[in-house]
Design a protein around this motif. Sequence first.
Motif, PDB file in Angstrom:
ATOM      1  N   GLU A 167       0.814  -1.213   0.000  1.00  0.00           N
ATOM      2  CA  GLU A 167       0.000   0.000   0.000  1.00  0.00           C
ATOM      3  C   GLU A 167       0.846   1.262   0.000  1.00  0.00           C
ATOM      4  O   GLU A 167       1.726   1.430   0.838  1.00  0.00           O
ATOM      5  N   GLY A 168       0.589   2.145  -0.979  1.00  0.00           N
ATOM      6  CA  GLY A 168       1.303   3.404  -1.072  1.00  0.00           C
ATOM      7  C   GLY A 168       2.490   3.371  -2.019  1.00  0.00           C
ATOM      8  O   GLY A 168       3.027   4.411  -2.375  1.00  0.00           O
ATOM      9  N   LEU A 169       2.912   2.168  -2.419  1.00  0.00           N
ATOM     10  CA  LEU A 169       4.092   2.042  -3.285  1.00  0.00           C
ATOM     11  C   LEU A 169       3.744   2.225  -4.754  1.00  0.00           C
ATOM     12  O   LEU A 169       4.592   2.583  -5.568  1.00  0.00           O
ATOM     13  N   GLY A 170       2.473   1.974  -5.112  1.00  0.00           N
ATOM     14  CA  GLY A 170       2.050   2.181  -6.501  1.00  0.00           C
ATOM     15  C   GLY A 170       2.339   0.994  -7.404  1.00  0.00           C
ATOM     16  O   GLY A 170       3.016   0.032  -6.999  1.00  0.00           O
ATOM     17  N   TYR A 171       1.814   1.058  -8.619  1.00  0.00           N
ATOM     18  CA  TYR A 171       1.968  -0.047  -9.591  1.00  0.00           C
ATOM     19  C   TYR A 171       1.650  -1.385  -8.916  1.00  0.00           C
ATOM     20  O   TYR A 171       2.514  -2.258  -8.797  1.00  0.00           O
ATOM     21  N   LEU A 222      -7.424  -3.506  -4.834  1.00  0.00           N
ATOM     22  CA  LEU A 222      -7.489  -2.648  -3.650  1.00  0.00           C
ATOM     23  C   LEU A 222      -8.934  -2.236  -3.367  1.00  0.00           C
ATOM     24  O   LEU A 222      -9.805  -2.336  -4.213  1.00  0.00           O
ATOM     25  N   TRP A 223      -9.156  -1.773  -2.154  1.00  0.00           N
ATOM     26  CA  TRP A 223     -10.480  -1.333  -1.739  1.00  0.00           C
ATOM     27  C   TRP A 223     -10.561   0.178  -1.748  1.00  0.00           C
ATOM     28  O   TRP A 223      -9.534   0.855  -1.774  1.00  0.00           O
ATOM     29  N   ASN A 224     -11.769   0.683  -1.717  1.00  0.00           N
ATOM     30  CA  ASN A 224     -11.935   2.126  -1.757  1.00  0.00           C
ATOM     31  C   ASN A 224     -13.338   2.480  -1.283  1.00  0.00           C
ATOM     32  O   ASN A 224     -14.218   1.631  -1.219  1.00  0.00           O
ATOM     33  N   PHE A 225     -13.520   3.749  -0.966  1.00  0.00           N
ATOM     34  CA  PHE A 225     -14.885   4.230  -0.754  1.00  0.00           C
ATOM     35  C   PHE A 225     -15.577   4.280  -2.111  1.00  0.00           C
ATOM     36  O   PHE A 225     -14.934   4.162  -3.145  1.00  0.00           O
ATOM     37  N   HIS A 248     -14.640  17.626   2.182  1.00  0.00           N
ATOM     38  CA  HIS A 248     -13.206  17.722   1.951  1.00  0.00           C
ATOM     39  C   HIS A 248     -12.930  17.522   0.463  1.00  0.00           C
ATOM     40  O   HIS A 248     -13.651  16.803  -0.207  1.00  0.00           O
ATOM     41  N   THR A 249     -11.886  18.191  -0.028  1.00  0.00           N
ATOM     42  CA  THR A 249     -11.456  17.998  -1.411  1.00  0.00           C
ATOM     43  C   THR A 249      -9.956  17.757  -1.418  1.00  0.00           C
ATOM     44  O   THR A 249      -9.205  18.489  -0.773  1.00  0.00           O
ATOM     45  N   LEU A 250      -9.553  16.685  -2.091  1.00  0.00           N
ATOM     46  CA  LEU A 250      -8.109  16.454  -2.196  1.00  0.00           C
ATOM     47  C   LEU A 250      -7.740  16.218  -3.656  1.00  0.00           C
ATOM     48  O   LEU A 250      -8.528  15.690  -4.431  1.00  0.00           O
ATOM     49  N   ALA A 253      -7.645   0.184   8.910  1.00  0.00           N
ATOM     50  CA  ALA A 253      -6.180   0.144   8.808  1.00  0.00           C
ATOM     51  C   ALA A 253      -5.692  -1.164   8.189  1.00  0.00           C
ATOM     52  O   ALA A 253      -4.607  -1.212   7.614  1.00  0.00           O
ATOM     53  N   GLY A 254      -6.502  -2.213   8.315  1.00  0.00           N
ATOM     54  CA  GLY A 254      -6.077  -3.516   7.822  1.00  0.00           C
ATOM     55  C   GLY A 254      -6.537  -3.838   6.414  1.00  0.00           C
ATOM     56  O   GLY A 254      -6.339  -4.956   5.945  1.00  0.00           O
ATOM     57  N   VAL A 255      -7.122  -2.870   5.747  1.00  0.00           N
ATOM     58  CA  VAL A 255      -7.619  -3.074   4.392  1.00  0.00           C
ATOM     59  C   VAL A 255      -6.732  -2.307   3.417  1.00  0.00           C
ATOM     60  O   VAL A 255      -6.463  -1.131   3.646  1.00  0.00           O
ATOM     61  N   PRO A 256      -6.248  -2.956   2.341  1.00  0.00           N
ATOM     62  CA  PRO A 256      -5.400  -2.237   1.383  1.00  0.00           C
ATOM     63  C   PRO A 256      -6.178  -1.190   0.611  1.00  0.00           C
ATOM     64  O   PRO A 256      -7.152  -1.501  -0.066  1.00  0.00           O
ATOM     65  N   LEU A 257      -5.746   0.057   0.737  1.00  0.00           N
ATOM     66  CA  LEU A 257      -6.373   1.177   0.040  1.00  0.00           C
ATOM     67  C   LEU A 257      -5.324   1.887  -0.809  1.00  0.00           C
ATOM     68  O   LEU A 257      -4.144   1.881  -0.464  1.00  0.00           O
ATOM     69  N   PRO A 258      -5.733   2.514  -1.917  1.00  0.00           N
ATOM     70  CA  PRO A 258      -4.792   3.384  -2.619  1.00  0.00           C
ATOM     71  C   PRO A 258      -4.487   4.602  -1.764  1.00  0.00           C
ATOM     72  O   PRO A 258      -5.196   4.879  -0.795  1.00  0.00           O
ATOM     73  N   GLN A 259      -3.438   5.323  -2.131  1.00  0.00           N
ATOM     74  CA  GLN A 259      -2.972   6.424  -1.296  1.00  0.00           C
ATOM     75  C   GLN A 259      -4.058   7.468  -1.043  1.00  0.00           C
ATOM     76  O   GLN A 259      -4.220   7.944   0.077  1.00  0.00           O
ATOM     77  N   SER A 260      -4.838   7.782  -2.091  1.00  0.00           N
ATOM     78  CA  SER A 260      -5.879   8.791  -1.937  1.00  0.00           C
ATOM     79  C   SER A 260      -6.964   8.298  -0.985  1.00  0.00           C
ATOM     80  O   SER A 260      -7.487   9.066  -0.163  1.00  0.00           O
ATOM     81  N   GLY A 261      -7.286   6.999  -1.065  1.00  0.00           N
ATOM     82  CA  GLY A 261      -8.272   6.426  -0.153  1.00  0.00           C
ATOM     83  C   GLY A 261      -7.768   6.429   1.279  1.00  0.00           C
ATOM     84  O   GLY A 261      -8.523   6.652   2.218  1.00  0.00           O
ATOM     85  N   ARG A 262      -6.458   6.175   1.431  1.00  0.00           N
ATOM     86  CA  ARG A 262      -5.886   6.144   2.775  1.00  0.00           C
ATOM     87  C   ARG A 262      -5.930   7.526   3.412  1.00  0.00           C
ATOM     88  O   ARG A 262      -6.197   7.676   4.605  1.00  0.00           O
ATOM     89  N   LYS A 263      -5.673   8.549   2.598  1.00  0.00           N
ATOM     90  CA  LYS A 263      -5.735   9.918   3.130  1.00  0.00           C
ATOM     91  C   LYS A 263      -7.131  10.225   3.639  1.00  0.00           C
ATOM     92  O   LYS A 263      -7.303  10.807   4.705  1.00  0.00           O
ATOM     93  N   LEU A 264      -8.116   9.813   2.875  1.00  0.00           N
ATOM     94  CA  LEU A 264      -9.499  10.035   3.282  1.00  0.00           C
ATOM     95  C   LEU A 264      -9.821   9.240   4.545  1.00  0.00           C
ATOM     96  O   LEU A 264     -10.476   9.745   5.460  1.00  0.00           O
ATOM     97  N   ALA A 265      -9.334   8.009   4.598  1.00  0.00           N
ATOM     98  CA  ALA A 265      -9.580   7.173   5.777  1.00  0.00           C
ATOM     99  C   ALA A 265      -8.951   7.787   7.023  1.00  0.00           C
ATOM    100  O   ALA A 265      -9.561   7.811   8.097  1.00  0.00           O
ATOM    101  N   ARG A 266      -7.732   8.279   6.873  1.00  0.00           N
ATOM    102  CA  ARG A 266      -7.055   8.908   8.008  1.00  0.00           C
ATOM    103  C   ARG A 266      -7.840  10.122   8.493  1.00  0.00           C
ATOM    104  O   ARG A 266      -7.944  10.376   9.689  1.00  0.00           O
ATOM    105  N   LEU A 267      -8.395  10.826   7.556  1.00  0.00           N
ATOM    106  CA  LEU A 267      -9.204  11.992   7.888  1.00  0.00           C
ATOM    107  C   LEU A 267     -10.383  11.587   8.768  1.00  0.00           C
ATOM    108  O   LEU A 267     -10.681  12.217   9.777  1.00  0.00           O
ATOM    109  N   LEU A 268     -11.048  10.515   8.392  1.00  0.00           N
ATOM    110  CA  LEU A 268     -12.223  10.063   9.148  1.00  0.00           C
ATOM    111  C   LEU A 268     -11.836   9.664  10.559  1.00  0.00           C
ATOM    112  O   LEU A 268     -12.525   9.988  11.517  1.00  0.00           O
TER     113      LEU A 268
END
Length: 377
Positions: A93-97, A273-276, A307-309, A348-363
């Motif tokens: 998660e976060g490394l890309g590709y 990966l998972w996402n909202f 929020h807008t990112l 925290a235990g679900v693989p999210l893309p970086q943008s999804g993780r930022k949103l999750a951290r926000l929540l």
Amino acid sequence: MAAQRAEEDALAGWSARELATLRRRLRAWYREAARPLPWRESHDAYRVWISEIMLQQTTVAAVIPYYERFLTRFPTVAALAAASESDVLQLWEGLGYYSRARNLRRAAQVVVEQHAGEFPQAVEELQALPGIGRYTAGAIVSFAFNRPAPIVEANTLRLYCRLLGTRVDPRSAVGQRLLWEFAGRLPPASEPSEINQALMELGATVCTPREPGCQRCPLLSHCRAAATGLQHEIPPPARRPELTRVVERAVVVRRRGQVLLMQHGVDERWAGLWNFLRFPAEEVTGSLSEHLQQRFGVRATVGDPFHTLTHGVTRYHITLHCHAAQWQSGEPHEGTRPFQWVSLDQLAGVPLPQSGRKLARLLVAEGTTTQRRLFAE
DNA sequence: AAACCGGGGGT
DNA sequence: ACCCCAGGTTT
């Protein structure tokens, strides 16, 4: 063909004697300038493989913490082969590709099932494994098994082009053939690993894209580009694809303290990966609430963006408007796409893309007060 | 041959 | 804002 002529000209004049001198100077420089890299610790094919896959299109500094965590969690190829795809993606998660992570696991399974858990030592056999191309196969053969194999990647490509002094486009078919041919002449029978590592290190630290350090280059007297002052024009810069700006919406649907996640399909970006709930804003014709019902079969009250990112992905610049929503009825469905409800703790235990993780951290960080505001229950 | 795949870091 | 990165796969 003019390009063919240029190829022959570029390769002419590299005598065995000159190449031997070049190697000697390169080794001497490398033994002074060496910096520690993970795989120097051992000549283990598994470790070299993991690090090489992580380093594809990714800087050394970004890789190191991932490498350490990955080796701790999956110390052997057997451990990796036995892991779930989700577990491997979680470490990625976060490394890309992310196809790298999925291919890594598949290749580990092939090594265990078809090669008795031992990595093949031939370039062709390694290249047959998912996610291993010509460069990575050569890197494993030379670094792990210390047997001669050519390597061409971003750093050595630039170095070879300048040494050869060729203006041939290194991305063209002719350029590729030229570079791999030259790369094949460089590693010697004895200790080829050191030569290949030194070539990459020289390309990365001295023969740099913008301001090559020719004054401190041990191979200056061999460099055809520097001899004619062309080092700044070689290799020719790649044409950049135009950046496309897109607007997307993410909807955080809440139900009894849980949030709704969808999984990206294999033919989508962030496969596995998972996402909202997330979609291009232009797909929404009516209200967001209507869109959720039509597309996912979920009734929910949707708030204004809280929020807008913005973030970049491949050649897109994405503006993501994030909405909070309160579930009312209906189980989510969309074709065969999997959905799940998770609590904020489980996120925290679900693989999210970086943008999804930022949103999750926000929540999680917003705290109870804000959440109560966002999700009026 | 060109498109696609992510995200970080340097300048 | 733009460039670059220890590439590989698919179309």
